[in-house]
Write a protein that holds these residues in place. Structure first.
Motif, PDB file in Angstrom:
ATOM      1  N   ASP A  87       8.991  -4.482  12.059  1.00 52.07           N
ATOM      2  CA  ASP A  87       9.264  -3.289  11.181  1.00 52.07           C
ATOM      3  C   ASP A  87       8.396  -3.547   9.906  1.00 52.07           C
ATOM      4  O   ASP A  87       8.253  -4.585   9.152  1.00 52.07           O
ATOM      5  CB  ASP A  87      10.779  -3.506  10.546  1.00 52.07           C
ATOM      6  CG  ASP A  87      11.648  -3.737  12.005  1.00 52.07           C
ATOM      7  OD1 ASP A  87      11.440  -2.765  12.839  1.00 52.07           O
ATOM      8  OD2 ASP A  87      12.768  -3.868  11.826  1.00 52.07           O
ATOM      9  N   ILE A  88       7.644  -2.335   9.396  1.00 55.04           N
ATOM     10  CA  ILE A  88       6.577  -2.436   8.506  1.00 55.04           C
ATOM     11  C   ILE A  88       6.541  -1.297   7.658  1.00 55.04           C
ATOM     12  O   ILE A  88       7.307  -0.314   7.849  1.00 55.04           O
ATOM     13  CB  ILE A  88       5.169  -2.537   9.022  1.00 55.04           C
ATOM     14  CG1 ILE A  88       5.078  -1.197  10.124  1.00 55.04           C
ATOM     15  CG2 ILE A  88       5.133  -3.833   9.972  1.00 55.04           C
ATOM     16  CD1 ILE A  88       3.442  -1.270  10.473  1.00 55.04           C
ATOM     17  N   MET A  89       5.964  -1.617   6.538  1.00 56.99           N
ATOM     18  CA  MET A  89       5.538  -0.323   5.577  1.00 56.99           C
ATOM     19  C   MET A  89       4.334  -0.754   5.084  1.00 56.99           C
ATOM     20  O   MET A  89       3.964  -1.885   4.998  1.00 56.99           O
ATOM     21  CB  MET A  89       6.713   0.078   4.806  1.00 56.99           C
ATOM     22  CG  MET A  89       7.219  -1.153   3.611  1.00 56.99           C
ATOM     23  SD  MET A  89       6.279  -1.059   1.997  1.00 56.99           S
ATOM     24  CE  MET A  89       6.373   0.504   1.493  1.00 56.99           C
ATOM     25  N   ILE A  90       3.290   0.077   4.521  1.00 54.25           N
ATOM     26  CA  ILE A  90       2.162  -0.206   3.808  1.00 54.25           C
ATOM     27  C   ILE A  90       2.246   0.515   2.676  1.00 54.25           C
ATOM     28  O   ILE A  90       2.376   1.858   2.536  1.00 54.25           O
ATOM     29  CB  ILE A  90       1.085   0.534   4.662  1.00 54.25           C
ATOM     30  CG1 ILE A  90       1.143  -0.205   6.035  1.00 54.25           C
ATOM     31  CG2 ILE A  90      -0.394   0.070   4.172  1.00 54.25           C
ATOM     32  CD1 ILE A  90      -0.056   0.269   7.035  1.00 54.25           C
ATOM     33  N   PRO A  91       2.150  -0.220   1.652  1.00 53.91           N
ATOM     34  CA  PRO A  91       2.093   0.330  -0.013  1.00 53.91           C
ATOM     35  C   PRO A  91       1.131   1.207   0.047  1.00 53.91           C
ATOM     36  O   PRO A  91      -0.027   1.145   0.424  1.00 53.91           O
ATOM     37  CB  PRO A  91       1.641  -0.920  -0.781  1.00 53.91           C
ATOM     38  CG  PRO A  91       2.449  -2.045   0.195  1.00 53.91           C
ATOM     39  CD  PRO A  91       2.102  -1.524   1.445  1.00 53.91           C
ATOM     40  N   GLY A  92       1.600   2.515  -0.541  1.00 54.71           N
ATOM     41  CA  GLY A  92       0.615   3.702  -0.786  1.00 54.71           C
ATOM     42  C   GLY A  92       0.441   4.700   0.564  1.00 54.71           C
ATOM     43  O   GLY A  92      -0.353   5.561   0.366  1.00 54.71           O
ATOM     44  N   VAL A  93       0.960   4.337   1.530  1.00 61.08           N
ATOM     45  CA  VAL A  93       1.143   5.234   2.774  1.00 61.08           C
ATOM     46  C   VAL A  93       2.456   5.521   3.043  1.00 61.08           C
ATOM     47  O   VAL A  93       3.519   4.803   2.918  1.00 61.08           O
ATOM     48  CB  VAL A  93       0.572   4.304   3.919  1.00 61.08           C
ATOM     49  CG1 VAL A  93       0.837   5.206   5.324  1.00 61.08           C
ATOM     50  CG2 VAL A  93      -0.858   3.935   3.894  1.00 61.08           C
ATOM     51  N   SER A  94       2.660   7.024   3.016  1.00 56.54           N
ATOM     52  CA  SER A  94       4.025   7.391   3.289  1.00 56.54           C
ATOM     53  C   SER A  94       4.456   6.902   4.636  1.00 56.54           C
ATOM     54  O   SER A  94       3.923   6.890   5.441  1.00 56.54           O
ATOM     55  CB  SER A  94       4.158   9.050   2.965  1.00 56.54           C
ATOM     56  OG  SER A  94       3.408   9.401   4.351  1.00 56.54           O
ATOM     57  N   LEU A  95       5.952   6.823   4.554  1.00 53.74           N
ATOM     58  CA  LEU A  95       6.664   6.138   5.992  1.00 53.74           C
ATOM     59  C   LEU A  95       6.197   7.614   7.172  1.00 53.74           C
ATOM     60  O   LEU A  95       6.104   7.132   8.297  1.00 53.74           O
ATOM     61  CB  LEU A  95       8.123   6.299   5.819  1.00 53.74           C
ATOM     62  CG  LEU A  95       8.539   4.980   4.914  1.00 53.74           C
ATOM     63  CD1 LEU A  95       9.993   5.032   4.772  1.00 53.74           C
ATOM     64  CD2 LEU A  95       7.822   3.725   5.669  1.00 53.74           C
TER      65      LEU A  95
END
Length: 195
Positions: A153-161
């Motif tokens: 489960d991830i997210m990338i700062p600066g990239v919208s989900l």
């Protein structure tokens, strides 16, 4: 016990190991990992940088070089993707690591920029506790790909989900789950599906 079963669960169990022991074991078993890795060209060097949002620990490791898996890099990533609640490590699926790199590249995100990790490997104990806490409708599967070392489960700062989800679905590398309320996207190397 390695490769055994616990409480009737049908998956291998990996004992809790120290980071140093895991790296030593990976180096000792390196001969089996030195076979060509089909997802990569012989000239490739694939690096993955992650930051665990719960512990603030970071890992930045090369796991493929010249078309071959790098045991030390895999060991570092296995440590970084461990179950942060129990400390248990697991041999993560190299295809998952590959999928994360491909996802980063599809989004045109620099290799030195860390992917925020919400969850990697999840032990059976942790998975059961999460299911019990939230009931059947939490999105925690009984036989989760997390318990097989095949999900994150991830997210990338600066990239919208939304953009992250779209890129993951376009790659078609496995399952993609969208959790905007919780602030992450689930990716796995199981069968192709989305929710």
């Amino acid at each position: 016990m390695i490769g055994g079963h616990v409480s009737g669960l049908e998956h291998p169990v990996t004992p809790v190991l120290s980071r140093r022991a895991l790296i030593r074991g990976a180096v000792a078993g390196g001969a089996t990992l030195m076979m060509p890795f089909p997802a990569f060209a012989a000239s490739d060097e694939w690096r993955l940088a992650l930051r665990n949002v719960h512990t603030n620990e970071s890992v930045d490791a090369v796991f493929v070089r010249s078309g071959r898996l790098v045991p030390e890099g895999l060991a570092e990533l296995n440590h970084g993707l461990r179950d942060w609640r129990t400390g248990e490590m697991f041999h993560m699926d190299p295809q998952l690591l590959s999928l994360l790199v491909q996802l980063r590249e599809k989004l045109d995100v620099s290799g030195s920029r860390k992917i925020d990790l919400i969850s990697g490997y999840r032990s059976p104990k942790t998975n059961a506790a999460l299911r019990a806490r939230g009931g059947e409708h939490t999105g925690v599967a009984n036989q989760s790909q997390h318990m097989l070392g095949k999900a994150s489960d991830i997210m990338i700062p600066g990239v919208s989900l939304e953009r992250l989800r779209g890129a993951a679905m376009a790659l078609g590398g496995g399952g993609v789950g969208y959790y905007p309320r919780d602030g992450f996207v689930h990716v796995d190397t199981g069968r192709v599906r989305h929710w």
